[in-house]
Design a protein around this motif. Structure first.
Motif, PDB file in Angstrom:
ATOM      1  N   LYS A 133       1.291  -1.216  -0.060  1.00 47.07           N
ATOM      2  CA  LYS A 133      -0.078  -0.122   0.490  1.00 47.07           C
ATOM      3  C   LYS A 133       0.921   1.014  -0.015  1.00 47.07           C
ATOM      4  CE  LYS A 133      -4.145  -1.716   2.870  1.00 47.07           C
ATOM      5  NZ  LYS A 133      -4.167  -1.963   3.910  1.00 47.07           N
ATOM      6  N   LEU A 134       2.239   1.076   0.627  1.00 50.83           N
ATOM      7  CA  LEU A 134       2.964   2.842   0.660  1.00 50.83           C
ATOM      8  C   LEU A 134       3.369   2.322  -0.323  1.00 50.83           C
ATOM      9  CD1 LEU A 134       3.870   1.593   4.507  1.00 50.83           C
ATOM     10  CD2 LEU A 134       2.632   3.983   3.400  1.00 50.83           C
ATOM     11  N   ARG A 135       3.724   1.630  -1.294  1.00 53.07           N
ATOM     12  CA  ARG A 135       4.568   1.550  -2.960  1.00 53.07           C
ATOM     13  C   ARG A 135       3.555   2.896  -3.226  1.00 53.07           C
ATOM     14  NH1 ARG A 135       5.695  -3.290  -2.322  1.00 53.07           N
ATOM     15  NH2 ARG A 135       8.574  -3.762  -1.552  1.00 53.07           N
ATOM     16  N   GLN A 136       2.247   2.205  -2.390  1.00 49.34           N
ATOM     17  CA  GLN A 136       1.265   3.701  -4.341  1.00 49.34           C
ATOM     18  C   GLN A 136       0.775   4.702  -3.811  1.00 49.34           C
ATOM     19  OE1 GLN A 136       0.023   1.470  -6.757  1.00 49.34           O
ATOM     20  NE2 GLN A 136       1.171  -0.311  -5.699  1.00 49.34           N
ATOM     21  N   ASN A 137       1.463   5.371  -2.365  1.00 50.31           N
ATOM     22  CA  ASN A 137       1.768   6.604  -2.116  1.00 50.31           C
ATOM     23  C   ASN A 137       2.699   7.303  -3.044  1.00 50.31           C
ATOM     24  OD1 ASN A 137       2.032   9.040  -0.565  1.00 50.31           O
ATOM     25  ND2 ASN A 137       0.688   8.423   0.907  1.00 50.31           N
ATOM     26  N   VAL A 138       2.031   8.626  -2.889  1.00 47.21           N
ATOM     27  CA  VAL A 138       3.095   9.295  -4.066  1.00 47.21           C
ATOM     28  C   VAL A 138       4.548   9.990  -3.130  1.00 47.21           C
ATOM     29  CG1 VAL A 138       1.895  10.482  -5.804  1.00 47.21           C
ATOM     30  CG2 VAL A 138       2.082  11.839  -3.642  1.00 47.21           C
ATOM     31  N   GLN A 139       4.113   9.679  -2.295  1.00 46.79           N
ATOM     32  CA  GLN A 139       5.743   9.711  -1.142  1.00 46.79           C
ATOM     33  C   GLN A 139       7.019   9.161  -0.985  1.00 46.79           C
ATOM     34  OE1 GLN A 139       4.723  12.527   2.338  1.00 46.79           O
ATOM     35  NE2 GLN A 139       2.640  12.414   2.042  1.00 46.79           N
ATOM     36  N   TYR A 140       6.885   7.420  -1.891  1.00 49.11           N
ATOM     37  CA  TYR A 140       7.139   6.318  -1.529  1.00 49.11           C
ATOM     38  C   TYR A 140       8.636   7.085  -2.032  1.00 49.11           C
ATOM     39  CZ  TYR A 140       8.837   1.800  -1.004  1.00 49.11           C
ATOM     40  OH  TYR A 140       9.312   0.719  -1.023  1.00 49.11           O
ATOM     41  N   ASN A 141       9.406   6.410  -1.459  1.00 47.92           N
ATOM     42  CA  ASN A 141      10.812   6.666  -2.048  1.00 47.92           C
ATOM     43  C   ASN A 141      11.828   5.551  -1.919  1.00 47.92           C
ATOM     44  OD1 ASN A 141      13.173   7.642  -2.397  1.00 47.92           O
ATOM     45  ND2 ASN A 141      13.157   8.977  -1.603  1.00 47.92           N
ATOM     46  N   PHE A 142      12.267   5.162  -3.187  1.00 51.56           N
ATOM     47  CA  PHE A 142      13.598   3.548  -3.197  1.00 51.56           C
ATOM     48  C   PHE A 142      14.248   4.298  -2.281  1.00 51.56           C
ATOM     49  CE2 PHE A 142      10.371   2.627  -6.415  1.00 51.56           C
ATOM     50  CZ  PHE A 142      10.379   1.381  -6.436  1.00 51.56           C
ATOM     51  N   ASN A 143      14.830   5.736  -1.927  1.00 54.45           N
ATOM     52  CA  ASN A 143      16.193   6.098  -0.994  1.00 54.45           C
ATOM     53  C   ASN A 143      15.597   5.983   0.337  1.00 54.45           C
ATOM     54  OD1 ASN A 143      16.910   6.504  -3.883  1.00 54.45           O
ATOM     55  ND2 ASN A 143      16.672   8.851  -3.669  1.00 54.45           N
ATOM     56  N   LEU A 144      14.557   5.181   0.920  1.00 55.00           N
ATOM     57  CA  LEU A 144      13.694   5.070   1.766  1.00 55.00           C
ATOM     58  C   LEU A 144      13.685   3.514   2.408  1.00 55.00           C
ATOM     59  CD1 LEU A 144      11.985   8.657   2.591  1.00 55.00           C
ATOM     60  CD2 LEU A 144      14.699   8.015   3.173  1.00 55.00           C
ATOM     61  N   SER A 145      14.317   2.875   1.148  1.00 58.28           N
ATOM     62  CA  SER A 145      14.059   1.072   1.609  1.00 58.28           C
ATOM     63  C   SER A 145      15.094   0.739   1.329  1.00 58.28           C
ATOM     64  CB  SER A 145      13.231   0.583   0.796  1.00 58.28           C
ATOM     65  OG  SER A 145      12.460  -0.941   0.490  1.00 58.28           O
ATOM     66  N   PHE A 146      15.236  -0.070   2.472  1.00 65.13           N
ATOM     67  CA  PHE A 146      16.428  -0.757   2.400  1.00 65.13           C
ATOM     68  C   PHE A 146      16.953  -2.277   2.336  1.00 65.13           C
ATOM     69  CE2 PHE A 146      17.199   3.386   4.164  1.00 65.13           C
ATOM     70  CZ  PHE A 146      18.341   3.970   2.758  1.00 65.13           C
ATOM     71  N   ILE A 147      17.652  -2.976   2.076  1.00 62.33           N
ATOM     72  CA  ILE A 147      17.254  -4.551   2.193  1.00 62.33           C
ATOM     73  C   ILE A 147      18.646  -5.320   2.344  1.00 62.33           C
ATOM     74  CG2 ILE A 147      17.362  -6.345  -0.244  1.00 62.33           C
ATOM     75  CD1 ILE A 147      14.634  -4.743  -0.368  1.00 62.33           C
ATOM     76  N   ALA A 148      18.986  -6.223   2.718  1.00 66.02           N
ATOM     77  CA  ALA A 148      19.764  -6.913   3.376  1.00 66.02           C
ATOM     78  C   ALA A 148      19.692  -8.179   2.804  1.00 66.02           C
ATOM     79  CB  ALA A 148      19.254  -7.233   5.345  1.00 66.02           C
ATOM     80  N   LEU A 149      20.877  -8.872   2.048  1.00 64.58           N
ATOM     81  CA  LEU A 149      21.543  -9.760   1.195  1.00 64.58           C
ATOM     82  C   LEU A 149      21.806 -10.438   2.230  1.00 64.58           C
ATOM     83  CD1 LEU A 149      21.234  -7.320  -0.563  1.00 64.58           C
ATOM     84  CD2 LEU A 149      20.696  -9.234  -2.276  1.00 64.58           C
ATOM     85  N   VAL A 150      22.564 -11.840   2.170  1.00 66.10           N
ATOM     86  CA  VAL A 150      23.543 -12.593   2.260  1.00 66.10           C
ATOM     87  C   VAL A 150      23.549 -13.595   1.320  1.00 66.10           C
ATOM     88  CG1 VAL A 150      23.744 -14.572   3.991  1.00 66.10           C
ATOM     89  CG2 VAL A 150      22.926 -12.897   5.057  1.00 66.10           C
ATOM     90  N   LYS A 151      24.796 -13.815   1.312  1.00 68.78           N
ATOM     91  CA  LYS A 151      25.225 -14.280  -0.658  1.00 68.78           C
ATOM     92  C   LYS A 151      23.995 -14.383  -1.477  1.00 68.78           C
ATOM     93  CE  LYS A 151      27.189 -17.695   2.638  1.00 68.78           C
ATOM     94  NZ  LYS A 151      27.377 -19.751   2.812  1.00 68.78           N
ATOM     95  N   LYS A 152      23.697 -12.997  -1.601  1.00 70.67           N
ATOM     96  CA  LYS A 152      22.894 -12.685  -2.550  1.00 70.67           C
ATOM     97  C   LYS A 152      21.663 -12.951  -2.883  1.00 70.67           C
ATOM     98  CE  LYS A 152      26.688 -11.575  -5.127  1.00 70.67           C
ATOM     99  NZ  LYS A 152      26.521  -9.946  -4.722  1.00 70.67           N
ATOM    100  N   LYS A 153      21.581 -13.433  -1.794  1.00 74.08           N
ATOM    101  CA  LYS A 153      20.232 -14.168  -1.211  1.00 74.08           C
ATOM    102  C   LYS A 153      19.252 -12.622  -0.163  1.00 74.08           C
ATOM    103  CE  LYS A 153      16.894 -16.815   1.375  1.00 74.08           C
ATOM    104  NZ  LYS A 153      16.488 -18.472   1.673  1.00 74.08           N
TER     105      LYS A 153
END
Length: 175
Positions: free
Chosen positions: A34-54
């Protein structure tokens, strides 16, 4: 070794599954969609953790307002919500690394403060203090006010002399 990067659009399905797994329900996963649909959603504020590319974790920040009714002042801050780590990767420090990295990035991007509803003994290690120390209240009743926390990324970002304030989340939070 944990790698951290910003979210990209192709991460969407994996992130839904991570939130489902971490919370053992769909609420948080649906909230992120739902938040992704908001015009204020910013990919620069969304962080991903990966372990061995997963992808094993996700942390999202969204804008919120802190409203001071006495002075009529309103300041923009960020909500830290949600953070999810796959159950098989929990209690390995990945969430802490994700939070530390993200807070450093937010500061570098010029953001001044963050609000979180979370564990009163976990978030202080990142510098969070009970929001009531800044005269900031949640927009809903809390059994334990010490679980509603604030962090200044910039000194004196949260005014202490404008009276009591209440947080206003994006409408997708349903508050």
């Amino acid at each position: 070794m944990v790698e951290i990067r910003q979210e990209i659009d192709s991460d969407r399905n994996e992130l839904f599954q991570i939130h489902q797994d971490a919370f053992q329900r769909d609420d948080e996963a649906q909230l992120v969609d739902k938040l992704r649909q908001n015009v204020q959603y910013n990919f620069n504020l969304s962080f991903i953790a990966l372990v061995k590319k997963k992808i094993v974790g996700h942390l999202l920040f969204t804008p919120l307002q802190i409203n001071y009714p006495t002075s009529g002042k309103s300041i923009t801050s960020l909500a830290l919500a949600p953070i999810s780590i796959l159950s098989d990767y929990q209690r390995q420090g990945i969430g802490s690394k994700l939070i530390e990295y993200a807070l450093h990035e937010l500061k570098a991007q010029g953001y001044s403060s963050v609000i979180v509803l979370g564990h009163e003994h976990y978030y202080p290690k990142f510098g969070f203090l009970p929001a009531k120390k800044y005269h900031i209240r949640a927009p809903f009743p809390l059994a334990n006010e010490d679980c509603f926390l604030a962090l200044e990324l910039e000194a004196q970002a949260l005014p202490l002399h404008d009276g009591e304030a209440t947080v206003q989340y994006l409408s997708e939070f349903g508050i």
